[in-house]
Design a protein around this motif. Structure first.
Motif, mmCIF file in Angstrom:
data_model
loop_
_atom_site.group_PDB
_atom_site.id
_atom_site.type_symbol
_atom_site.label_atom_id
_atom_site.label_comp_id
_atom_site.label_asym_id
_atom_site.label_seq_id
_atom_site.Cartn_x
_atom_site.Cartn_y
_atom_site.Cartn_z
ATOM 1 N N ASN A 197 0.820 -1.211 0.000
ATOM 2 C CA ASN A 197 0.000 0.000 0.000
ATOM 3 C C ASN A 197 0.854 1.261 0.000
ATOM 4 O O ASN A 197 0.473 2.272 -0.592
ATOM 5 N N VAL A 250 -8.037 13.082 -2.204
ATOM 6 C CA VAL A 250 -9.057 12.125 -1.735
ATOM 7 C C VAL A 250 -8.511 10.700 -1.769
ATOM 8 O O VAL A 250 -8.683 9.919 -0.817
ATOM 9 N N MET A 251 -7.830 10.360 -2.860
ATOM 10 C CA MET A 251 -7.271 9.016 -2.975
ATOM 11 C C MET A 251 -6.205 8.770 -1.897
ATOM 12 O O MET A 251 -6.164 7.707 -1.280
ATOM 13 N N ALA A 298 -5.991 10.198 1.014
ATOM 14 C CA ALA A 298 -6.625 10.105 2.330
ATOM 15 C C ALA A 298 -7.182 8.709 2.578
ATOM 16 O O ALA A 298 -6.998 8.129 3.667
ATOM 17 N N PHE A 299 -7.856 8.138 1.570
ATOM 18 C CA PHE A 299 -8.401 6.791 1.724
ATOM 19 C C PHE A 299 -7.288 5.760 1.879
ATOM 20 O O PHE A 299 -7.385 4.837 2.695
ATOM 21 N N MET A 300 -6.220 5.922 1.112
ATOM 22 C CA MET A 300 -5.128 4.966 1.183
ATOM 23 C C MET A 300 -4.403 5.073 2.524
ATOM 24 O O MET A 300 -3.992 4.057 3.103
ATOM 25 N N TRP A 323 -5.736 6.000 5.342
ATOM 26 C CA TRP A 323 -6.623 5.379 6.333
ATOM 27 C C TRP A 323 -6.521 3.857 6.269
ATOM 28 O O TRP A 323 -6.494 3.175 7.301
ATOM 29 N N GLY A 324 -6.440 3.310 5.051
ATOM 30 C CA GLY A 324 -6.291 1.864 4.910
ATOM 31 C C GLY A 324 -4.996 1.353 5.511
ATOM 32 O O GLY A 324 -4.955 0.276 6.116
#
Length: 233
Positions: free
Chosen positions: A99, A128-129, A131-133, A135-136
């Protein structure tokens, strides 16, 4: 005239004299239970598969987490009884590295589109991408500990997920294929992915992050048990 004392005959049921031990009564022979005609005989489970109460296995549990992480809500799916096996701890490092590489690629593409192509909107999409990554990546250790599988007498039970939970039972007799795969990172950390294919696609199970030796042992065990429990499709 003096009468002679009556002769007393000792009774067999009288108490023994001082210093003598009474012999215990002979034990009744144990009753032999003969199964009724037509009764179904249950064969014992093959080696490696039990009723879920076996102690931790030296191969399946080598280098793995010690306990399945459960959601905190009262409406969570319960673990139930039995021994749960988990993923290898190296699985977390593999996920973090994979990741992290994707995150760096997205960041580089966002900077290139903004600085060299003048696409200012790329910051919004890329942000946005990212931020999601990110968080993952942060929840990866907790998510890895939510995976678990249990070998029961007739099926394999697999569970995963914290927010979106999934618990599926795969009967041994329905397994058609047991596949082991691993990429470069997996080989570097000594882990593999085990995939169970059944007649119904919805009941297929993929167990990631197993130690290499545990994946091979589990594959051989499942194939052996599936042959003994084969049922019509």
């Amino acid at each position: 005239m003096t009468s002679s004392p009556e002769a007393t005959t000792p009774d067999s049921s009288s108490t023994a004299t001082d210093g003598a031990l009474t012999a215990p009564a002979a034990a009744a022979p144990a009753e032999t239970v003969t199964p009724a005609p037509g009764a179904e005989t249950v064969a014992p489970a093959p080696a490696g598969v039990g009723n879920g109460t076996a102690p931790r296995d030296a191969v399946l549990d080598a280098g793995t987490f010690a306990r399945v992480r459960e959601p905190r809500g009262a409406a969570r799916l319960p673990l139930g009884d039995g021994t749960w096996h988990q993923l290898a701890k190296q699985y977390v490092w593999v996920q973090l590295i994979a990741n992290g590489i994707v995150l760096l690629i997205v960041l580089a593409a966002t900077l290139f589109a903004t600085l060299f192509l003048g696409w200012t909107w790329a910051w919004f999409v890329g942000g946005v991408m990212l931020a999601f990554m990110l968080w993952g990546i942060l929840i990866t250790p907790r998510q890895a500990r939510s995976y678990g599988y249990q070998l029961r007498t007739d099926d394999l039970v697999f569970r995963r997920g914290i927010l979106w939970q999934r618990v599926v039972a795969v009967p041994y007799g329905r397994m058609q294929l047991v596949d082991i795969t691993h990429g470069p990172l997996d080989r570097g950390f000594g882990i593999a992915q085990l995939k169970l294919v059944t007649a119904a696609a919805s009941t297929g199970v993929t167990i990631p992050g197993l130690p290499q030796e545990a994946a091979e042992r589990l594959r051989d065990t499942l194939i052996e048990v599936a042959e003994t429990r084969r049922t019509g499709l």
